[in-house]
Motif scaffolding. Sequence first.
Motif, PDB file in Angstrom:
ATOM      1  N   LEU A  17       0.844  -1.195   0.000  1.00  0.00           N
ATOM      2  CA  LEU A  17       0.000   0.000   0.000  1.00  0.00           C
ATOM      3  C   LEU A  17       0.887   1.255   0.000  1.00  0.00           C
ATOM      4  CD1 LEU A  17      -2.987   0.827   0.165  1.00  0.00           C
ATOM      5  CD2 LEU A  17      -2.716   0.940   2.650  1.00  0.00           C
ATOM      6  N   ALA A  18       1.932   1.239   0.850  1.00  0.00           N
ATOM      7  CA  ALA A  18       2.858   2.373   0.915  1.00  0.00           C
ATOM      8  C   ALA A  18       3.559   2.552  -0.438  1.00  0.00           C
ATOM      9  CB  ALA A  18       3.881   2.152   2.026  1.00  0.00           C
ATOM     10  N   GLU A  19       3.928   1.447  -1.052  1.00  0.00           N
ATOM     11  CA  GLU A  19       4.604   1.532  -2.360  1.00  0.00           C
ATOM     12  C   GLU A  19       3.673   2.148  -3.410  1.00  0.00           C
ATOM     13  OE1 GLU A  19       5.716  -2.235  -4.029  1.00  0.00           O
ATOM     14  OE2 GLU A  19       7.159  -1.306  -5.375  1.00  0.00           O
ATOM     15  N   ALA A  20       2.402   1.760  -3.357  1.00  0.00           N
ATOM     16  CA  ALA A  20       1.434   2.319  -4.312  1.00  0.00           C
ATOM     17  C   ALA A  20       1.271   3.819  -4.098  1.00  0.00           C
ATOM     18  CB  ALA A  20       0.080   1.605  -4.153  1.00  0.00           C
ATOM     19  N   LEU A  21       1.236   4.230  -2.848  1.00  0.00           N
ATOM     20  CA  LEU A  21       1.105   5.672  -2.556  1.00  0.00           C
ATOM     21  C   LEU A  21       2.334   6.430  -3.055  1.00  0.00           C
ATOM     22  CD1 LEU A  21      -0.421   5.329   1.022  1.00  0.00           C
ATOM     23  CD2 LEU A  21      -1.578   6.312  -0.966  1.00  0.00           C
ATOM     24  N   ARG A  22       3.509   5.826  -2.880  1.00  0.00           N
ATOM     25  CA  ARG A  22       4.729   6.484  -3.382  1.00  0.00           C
ATOM     26  C   ARG A  22       4.693   6.568  -4.910  1.00  0.00           C
ATOM     27  NH1 ARG A  22       7.401   2.927   0.346  1.00  0.00           N
ATOM     28  NH2 ARG A  22       8.210   1.703  -1.369  1.00  0.00           N
ATOM     29  N   SER A  23       4.296   5.465  -5.540  1.00  0.00           N
ATOM     30  CA  SER A  23       4.256   5.441  -7.013  1.00  0.00           C
ATOM     31  C   SER A  23       3.320   6.511  -7.552  1.00  0.00           C
ATOM     32  CB  SER A  23       3.740   4.094  -7.540  1.00  0.00           C
ATOM     33  OG  SER A  23       4.563   3.085  -7.123  1.00  0.00           O
ATOM     34  N   ILE A  24       2.160   6.639  -6.913  1.00  0.00           N
ATOM     35  CA  ILE A  24       1.175   7.620  -7.393  1.00  0.00           C
ATOM     36  C   ILE A  24       1.722   9.035  -7.241  1.00  0.00           C
ATOM     37  CG2 ILE A  24      -1.100   8.597  -6.839  1.00  0.00           C
ATOM     38  CD1 ILE A  24      -1.938   5.571  -6.469  1.00  0.00           C
ATOM     39  N   SER A  25       2.443   9.297  -6.151  1.00  0.00           N
ATOM     40  CA  SER A  25       3.083  10.619  -5.973  1.00  0.00           C
ATOM     41  C   SER A  25       4.154  10.828  -7.032  1.00  0.00           C
ATOM     42  CB  SER A  25       3.745  10.709  -4.600  1.00  0.00           C
ATOM     43  OG  SER A  25       2.798  10.681  -3.594  1.00  0.00           O
ATOM     44  N   LEU A  26       4.986   9.821  -7.243  1.00  0.00           N
ATOM     45  CA  LEU A  26       6.112   9.974  -8.175  1.00  0.00           C
ATOM     46  C   LEU A  26       5.630  10.115  -9.623  1.00  0.00           C
ATOM     47  CD1 LEU A  26       8.663   7.448  -6.620  1.00  0.00           C
ATOM     48  CD2 LEU A  26       8.702   9.931  -6.476  1.00  0.00           C
ATOM     49  N   ARG A  27       4.476   9.503  -9.932  1.00  0.00           N
ATOM     50  CA  ARG A  27       3.938   9.654 -11.296  1.00  0.00           C
ATOM     51  C   ARG A  27       3.581  11.103 -11.600  1.00  0.00           C
ATOM     52  NH1 ARG A  27       0.007   4.402 -11.670  1.00  0.00           N
ATOM     53  NH2 ARG A  27       1.655   2.888 -11.341  1.00  0.00           N
ATOM     54  N   LYS A  28       3.424  11.884 -10.543  1.00  0.00           N
ATOM     55  CA  LYS A  28       3.159  13.324 -10.751  1.00  0.00           C
ATOM     56  C   LYS A  28       4.472  14.084 -10.869  1.00  0.00           C
ATOM     57  CE  LYS A  28      -1.133  13.150  -8.142  1.00  0.00           C
ATOM     58  NZ  LYS A  28      -1.847  13.532  -6.931  1.00  0.00           N
ATOM     59  N   ASN A  29       5.590  13.328 -10.962  1.00  0.00           N
ATOM     60  CA  ASN A  29       6.935  13.915 -11.081  1.00  0.00           C
ATOM     61  C   ASN A  29       7.308  14.795  -9.902  1.00  0.00           C
ATOM     62  OD1 ASN A  29       7.671  12.635 -13.421  1.00  0.00           O
ATOM     63  ND2 ASN A  29       6.745  14.210 -14.713  1.00  0.00           N
ATOM     64  N   ILE A  30       6.751  14.448  -8.738  1.00  0.00           N
ATOM     65  CA  ILE A  30       7.144  15.154  -7.522  1.00  0.00           C
ATOM     66  C   ILE A  30       8.161  14.260  -6.801  1.00  0.00           C
ATOM     67  CG2 ILE A  30       6.353  16.127  -5.331  1.00  0.00           C
ATOM     68  CD1 ILE A  30       3.527  16.322  -6.705  1.00  0.00           C
ATOM     69  N   ASP A  31       9.432  14.636  -6.895  1.00  0.00           N
ATOM     70  CA  ASP A  31      10.476  13.830  -6.278  1.00  0.00           C
ATOM     71  C   ASP A  31      10.581  14.128  -4.792  1.00  0.00           C
ATOM     72  OD1 ASP A  31      11.050  12.720  -8.709  1.00  0.00           O
ATOM     73  OD2 ASP A  31      12.681  14.105  -9.159  1.00  0.00           O
ATOM     74  N   LYS A  32      10.718  13.089  -4.021  1.00  0.00           N
ATOM     75  CA  LYS A  32      10.864  13.258  -2.572  1.00  0.00           C
ATOM     76  C   LYS A  32      12.291  13.678  -2.238  1.00  0.00           C
ATOM     77  CE  LYS A  32       8.679  12.838   1.321  1.00  0.00           C
ATOM     78  NZ  LYS A  32       7.548  13.719   1.591  1.00  0.00           N
ATOM     79  N   VAL A  33      13.232  13.244  -3.042  1.00  0.00           N
ATOM     80  CA  VAL A  33      14.629  13.644  -2.851  1.00  0.00           C
ATOM     81  C   VAL A  33      15.066  14.416  -4.087  1.00  0.00           C
ATOM     82  CG1 VAL A  33      16.996  12.736  -2.830  1.00  0.00           C
ATOM     83  CG2 VAL A  33      15.293  11.771  -1.312  1.00  0.00           C
ATOM     84  N   LYS A  34      15.652  15.575  -3.872  1.00  0.00           N
ATOM     85  CA  LYS A  34      16.148  16.372  -5.003  1.00  0.00           C
ATOM     86  C   LYS A  34      17.621  16.028  -5.225  1.00  0.00           C
ATOM     87  CE  LYS A  34      12.312  18.874  -4.923  1.00  0.00           C
ATOM     88  NZ  LYS A  34      11.200  18.277  -5.591  1.00  0.00           N
ATOM     89  N   ILE A  35      17.879  15.336  -6.319  1.00  0.00           N
ATOM     90  CA  ILE A  35      19.242  14.853  -6.561  1.00  0.00           C
ATOM     91  C   ILE A  35      20.232  16.016  -6.618  1.00  0.00           C
ATOM     92  CG2 ILE A  35      20.717  13.633  -8.216  1.00  0.00           C
ATOM     93  CD1 ILE A  35      18.304  11.925  -8.944  1.00  0.00           C
ATOM     94  N   ASN A  36      19.811  17.105  -7.277  1.00  0.00           N
ATOM     95  CA  ASN A  36      20.752  18.221  -7.443  1.00  0.00           C
ATOM     96  C   ASN A  36      21.000  19.002  -6.148  1.00  0.00           C
ATOM     97  OD1 ASN A  36      18.333  19.455  -7.267  1.00  0.00           O
ATOM     98  ND2 ASN A  36      18.434  20.546  -9.229  1.00  0.00           N
ATOM     99  N   GLN A  37      20.262  18.617  -5.089  1.00  0.00           N
ATOM    100  CA  GLN A  37      20.504  19.300  -3.806  1.00  0.00           C
ATOM    101  C   GLN A  37      21.377  18.480  -2.862  1.00  0.00           C
ATOM    102  OE1 GLN A  37      16.688  20.507  -2.237  1.00  0.00           O
ATOM    103  NE2 GLN A  37      16.277  21.832  -3.976  1.00  0.00           N
ATOM    104  N   ILE A  38      21.813  17.312  -3.332  1.00  0.00           N
ATOM    105  CA  ILE A  38      22.719  16.497  -2.507  1.00  0.00           C
ATOM    106  C   ILE A  38      24.118  17.084  -2.660  1.00  0.00           C
ATOM    107  CG2 ILE A  38      23.667  14.195  -2.135  1.00  0.00           C
ATOM    108  CD1 ILE A  38      21.076  13.075  -3.293  1.00  0.00           C
ATOM    109  N   SER A  39      24.741  17.372  -1.537  1.00  0.00           N
ATOM    110  CA  SER A  39      26.039  18.069  -1.602  1.00  0.00           C
ATOM    111  C   SER A  39      27.137  17.118  -2.082  1.00  0.00           C
ATOM    112  CB  SER A  39      26.415  18.615  -0.233  1.00  0.00           C
ATOM    113  OG  SER A  39      26.738  17.539   0.626  1.00  0.00           O
ATOM    114  N   PHE A  40      28.205  17.699  -2.588  1.00  0.00           N
ATOM    115  CA  PHE A  40      29.332  16.910  -3.055  1.00  0.00           C
ATOM    116  C   PHE A  40      29.889  16.061  -1.902  1.00  0.00           C
ATOM    117  CE2 PHE A  40      33.884  16.375  -4.052  1.00  0.00           C
ATOM    118  CZ  PHE A  40      33.763  15.708  -5.251  1.00  0.00           C
TER     119      PHE A  40
END
Length: 136
Positions: free
Chosen positions: A91-114
């Motif tokens: 159920l949690a995976e489905a909720l994550r998938s539905i959020s991610l299908r809206k292209n809303i990333d939970k982690v911003k890759i470009n904000q991870i520091s070097f």
Amino acid sequence: MKGSLILKKVNSEFIRKIVEVSGVNVFACYQCGRCSASCPLVEEMDILPNQMVRLVQLGNEEVLNTATPWICATCFSCTARCPLGIDIAKLAEALRSISLRKNIDKVKINQISFGELMKLPQIALVSNFRKNTSVS
Ligand code: SF4
Ligand code: SF4
């Protein structure tokens, strides 16, 4: 069979989508709370696993804005203890998938520091991107 009959009567597109993506019959849950009592991560969550199920039963889309589906580590303790074997991790995976299908990333890759990129194990980064971003 019983689950699909119930689903035919459901009026909410949101609930139908969650049930179809997860394959979980959320209507079987009678809120006994055993899942939450056995979850090792409840202290990190903003709502309990049984409350997550309840919001889906009610068709409340606010569940997509909670942290709990992202905190869930898919350990299956809840399913093992649930008298009905309800698969909350799915159920949690489905909720994550539905959020991610809206292209809303939970982690911003470009904000991870070097520094973090250099320090974190590669497998942790890749797993994080797979779970928390729509890029995969
Ligand atoms: S243990 Fe199962 S029936 Fe009880 S609240 Fe959790 S999901 Fe619902
Ligand atoms: S699968 Fe997720 S919700 Fe269930 S016990 Fe594990 S961390 Fe908690």
